[in-house]
Motif scaffolding. Sequence first.
Motif, mmCIF file in Angstrom:
data_model
loop_
_atom_site.group_PDB
_atom_site.id
_atom_site.type_symbol
_atom_site.label_atom_id
_atom_site.label_comp_id
_atom_site.label_asym_id
_atom_site.label_seq_id
_atom_site.Cartn_x
_atom_site.Cartn_y
_atom_site.Cartn_z
ATOM 1 N N UNK A 229 0.837 -1.200 0.000
ATOM 2 C CA UNK A 229 0.000 0.000 0.000
ATOM 3 C C UNK A 229 0.877 1.258 0.000
ATOM 4 N N UNK A 230 1.844 1.308 0.885
ATOM 5 C CA UNK A 230 2.689 2.504 0.979
ATOM 6 C C UNK A 230 3.629 2.629 -0.217
ATOM 7 N N UNK A 272 10.938 13.806 -0.712
ATOM 8 C CA UNK A 272 11.268 13.441 0.667
ATOM 9 C C UNK A 272 10.076 12.763 1.332
ATOM 10 N N UNK A 273 8.876 13.316 1.100
ATOM 11 C CA UNK A 273 7.656 12.699 1.661
ATOM 12 C C UNK A 273 7.471 11.292 1.109
ATOM 13 N N UNK A 279 9.306 4.277 3.848
ATOM 14 C CA UNK A 279 9.918 3.766 5.080
ATOM 15 C C UNK A 279 8.860 3.386 6.114
ATOM 16 N N UNK A 280 7.812 4.216 6.224
ATOM 17 C CA UNK A 280 6.719 3.902 7.158
ATOM 18 C C UNK A 280 6.066 2.575 6.771
ATOM 19 N N UNK A 283 8.174 -0.258 8.050
ATOM 20 C CA UNK A 283 8.065 -0.373 9.511
ATOM 21 C C UNK A 283 6.740 -1.030 9.896
ATOM 22 N N UNK A 284 5.660 -0.570 9.259
ATOM 23 C CA UNK A 284 4.347 -1.158 9.543
ATOM 24 C C UNK A 284 4.287 -2.631 9.137
ATOM 25 N N UNK A 285 5.051 -3.016 8.113
ATOM 26 C CA UNK A 285 5.090 -4.419 7.707
ATOM 27 C C UNK A 285 5.615 -5.299 8.842
#
Length: 324
Positions: A229-230, A272-273, A279-280, A283-285
């Motif tokens: 998703x991200x 950058x966003x 990266x988020x 991390x959520x994975x």
Amino acid sequence: MNPAIACVVPCYNEEAAIGKVVRDLRASLPEAVIYVYDNASTDGTVAEALKAGAVVRHELRKGKGNVIRRAFADIEADALLIIDGDDTYDASRAREMVELLFEGPYDQIVGARREIVETAYRAGHAVGNKMLTGTVRSLFGNDVTDMLSGYRVFSRRYIKSFPALSHEFETETEMTVHSLSLRLPTAEIEVDFKDRPAGSVSKLRTYRDGWRILKLILGLARRQRPSLYHSVVASLLALVSLILGAPLVSEFIETGTVPRLPTAVLSASIMIIAVLVLLVGYILESFMHMRQEQARLAHLRYPAPTRDTDFVPDMLHQNAPNPS
């Protein structure tokens, strides 16, 4: 000892059909306890259910998902069957579905609908079902052909590990994704699907409920597949950044100047966003894997469905610590 079998029939204003559904279930599964969960009906649903011999319970919060959440928490059974109270499903197949659950053993048996009359599906529902099922298959796995079926049988370990967070008709989607994400053994049986009887009115709202299910799928994709998703969101942001920044980079190479500084800052900020979003997602994975492990361990606390329940206390006794 024979296994405990329960049937749950969510109902809202199904006076015209509920009696026949209960009687058909009783004929197919005479040993089962049949629970009719009345969801704030205003007609004679409760009276008809009681007359047919069902145990009636009440869930005042509107929505099928609320009924399922309540029933899964309240009922203790080795096999739990759910079926809509509108008499559109063939309740005579209940025995076959329960037997298959034990023979597998499986954690879920889905009654995949086979339309026996052209008017069984409301206009647009068949197409919508195929589209939504296809979306779930592409995101979570191919082990499903009728994601929205309301005719299912579950093992004890399924119902006690299922979070039941949905409120309304999207609960079937949540059930499907739960089994796919944990790779629970599932089987399907084709069952006849027919028109409602005269006097019974559908509670589904095609576009509203379809939109709710689609939102749930996207939300589940965000929670269950966060890296995918991200990555998609990050890719879109990166594409916007490149579209804005590419002409500036080309002009800088040619002239050595950046004439549109605000655009350059905007392009760099968006990139950058995009990196942060990516990266988020990773991390959520990691957190998602931890959640899956916890759900799997909750599932494994219960034995596999079996016709012989005498072994369960012995197994628990063997696994108990030695007091000496």
